[in-house]
Design an enzyme around this catalytic site. Sequence first.
Site, PDB file in Angstrom:
ATOM      1  N   ILE A 235       0.885  -1.169   0.000  1.00 46.78           N
ATOM      2  CA  ILE A 235       0.000   0.000   0.000  1.00 46.78           C
ATOM      3  C   ILE A 235       0.924   1.220   0.000  1.00 46.78           C
ATOM      4  O   ILE A 235       1.292   1.749   1.048  1.00 46.78           O
ATOM      5  CB  ILE A 235      -0.952  -0.019   1.206  1.00 46.78           C
ATOM      6  CG1 ILE A 235      -1.799  -1.285   1.162  1.00 46.78           C
ATOM      7  CG2 ILE A 235      -1.836   1.235   1.219  1.00 46.78           C
ATOM      8  CD1 ILE A 235      -2.671  -1.507   2.373  1.00 46.78           C
TER       9      ILE A 235
ATOM     10  N   HIS B  38       0.013   5.133   1.472  1.00 47.60           N
ATOM     11  CA  HIS B  38      -0.059   5.499   2.891  1.00 47.60           C
ATOM     12  C   HIS B  38       1.146   4.893   3.603  1.00 47.60           C
ATOM     13  O   HIS B  38       1.253   3.677   3.754  1.00 47.60           O
ATOM     14  CB  HIS B  38      -1.358   4.995   3.519  1.00 47.60           C
ATOM     15  CG  HIS B  38      -1.712   5.677   4.806  1.00 47.60           C
ATOM     16  ND1 HIS B  38      -2.979   6.135   5.041  1.00 47.60           N
ATOM     17  CD2 HIS B  38      -0.993   5.972   5.904  1.00 47.60           C
ATOM     18  CE1 HIS B  38      -3.027   6.683   6.252  1.00 47.60           C
ATOM     19  NE2 HIS B  38      -1.812   6.585   6.792  1.00 47.60           N
ATOM     20  N   LEU B  39       2.033   5.758   4.038  1.00 46.11           N
ATOM     21  CA  LEU B  39       3.257   5.355   4.726  1.00 46.11           C
ATOM     22  C   LEU B  39       2.958   4.441   5.918  1.00 46.11           C
ATOM     23  O   LEU B  39       1.982   4.666   6.638  1.00 46.11           O
ATOM     24  CB  LEU B  39       3.957   6.626   5.231  1.00 46.11           C
ATOM     25  CG  LEU B  39       5.211   6.386   6.057  1.00 46.11           C
ATOM     26  CD1 LEU B  39       6.417   6.490   5.160  1.00 46.11           C
ATOM     27  CD2 LEU B  39       5.293   7.377   7.186  1.00 46.11           C
ATOM     28  N   HIS B  40       3.774   3.456   6.099  1.00 46.82           N
ATOM     29  CA  HIS B  40       3.677   2.585   7.277  1.00 46.82           C
ATOM     30  C   HIS B  40       5.038   1.937   7.507  1.00 46.82           C
ATOM     31  O   HIS B  40       5.728   1.570   6.568  1.00 46.82           O
ATOM     32  CB  HIS B  40       2.580   1.526   7.124  1.00 46.82           C
ATOM     33  CG  HIS B  40       2.657   0.728   5.859  1.00 46.82           C
ATOM     34  ND1 HIS B  40       2.301   1.238   4.619  1.00 46.82           N
ATOM     35  CD2 HIS B  40       3.060  -0.540   5.642  1.00 46.82           C
ATOM     36  CE1 HIS B  40       2.475   0.299   3.700  1.00 46.82           C
ATOM     37  NE2 HIS B  40       2.938  -0.794   4.295  1.00 46.82           N
ATOM     38  N   GLN B  41       5.417   1.860   8.769  1.00 49.95           N
ATOM     39  CA  GLN B  41       6.697   1.251   9.142  1.00 49.95           C
ATOM     40  C   GLN B  41       6.441  -0.120   9.745  1.00 49.95           C
ATOM     41  O   GLN B  41       5.628  -0.267  10.650  1.00 49.95           O
ATOM     42  CB  GLN B  41       7.449   2.119  10.146  1.00 49.95           C
ATOM     43  CG  GLN B  41       8.749   1.469  10.612  1.00 49.95           C
ATOM     44  CD  GLN B  41       9.719   2.469  11.127  1.00 49.95           C
ATOM     45  OE1 GLN B  41      10.426   3.080  10.347  1.00 49.95           O
ATOM     46  NE2 GLN B  41       9.754   2.662  12.427  1.00 49.95           N
TER      47      GLN B  41
END
Length: 186
Positions: free
Chosen positions: A140, A143-146
């Site tokens: 995805i 939308h940034l996600h760590q």
Amino acid sequence: MLAPMSSEPEQQIGVGAPDAFQRMWTPHRMAYIQGENKPTGTGSGDGCPFCTIPAKSDEDGLILARGELVYAVLNLYPYNGGHTMVVPFRHVADYTELTAAETAELAEFTQHTMTALRTASGAQGFNIGMNQGSIAGAGIAAHLHQHIVPRWGGDTNFMPVVGHTRILPQLLADTRRMLAGAWPAE
């Protein structure tokens, strides 16, 4: 589920040559492969799961903790038990687009996630990172996600290497309950 081993040749035409391997079928993974829960576009209103998760209860959204600017959530398609993501509430794609406050809270939640995983499950190490852009492997990308993936000695065996299958010893709801209970108090 494992298909039973048999010394009898397979009787169906076109199934392939019989061998001594057992098969582990994971049909639930097909939803991920076919793009379930993936956005239809790049905007926050295009079905972005990271934008819709915060509207759910913590239990239904698999949320471990909520901050002012970010939240920690279990990965619905984990690489390892306890695989968590820290996600900004704001729909932003690139790390360079985060504000200083978002960057600080993302870092703080990464630390809290590591602490909770060590406390609850004895994690011995971690893989931590972000895939920036679909070309870099982001499922995805809009939308940034760590990712914070806990690791233990011997957790990589033949299954992911040979069978491209992950063995998870706990249901996600149970993992969420355990890690939310171990979340550091502020």
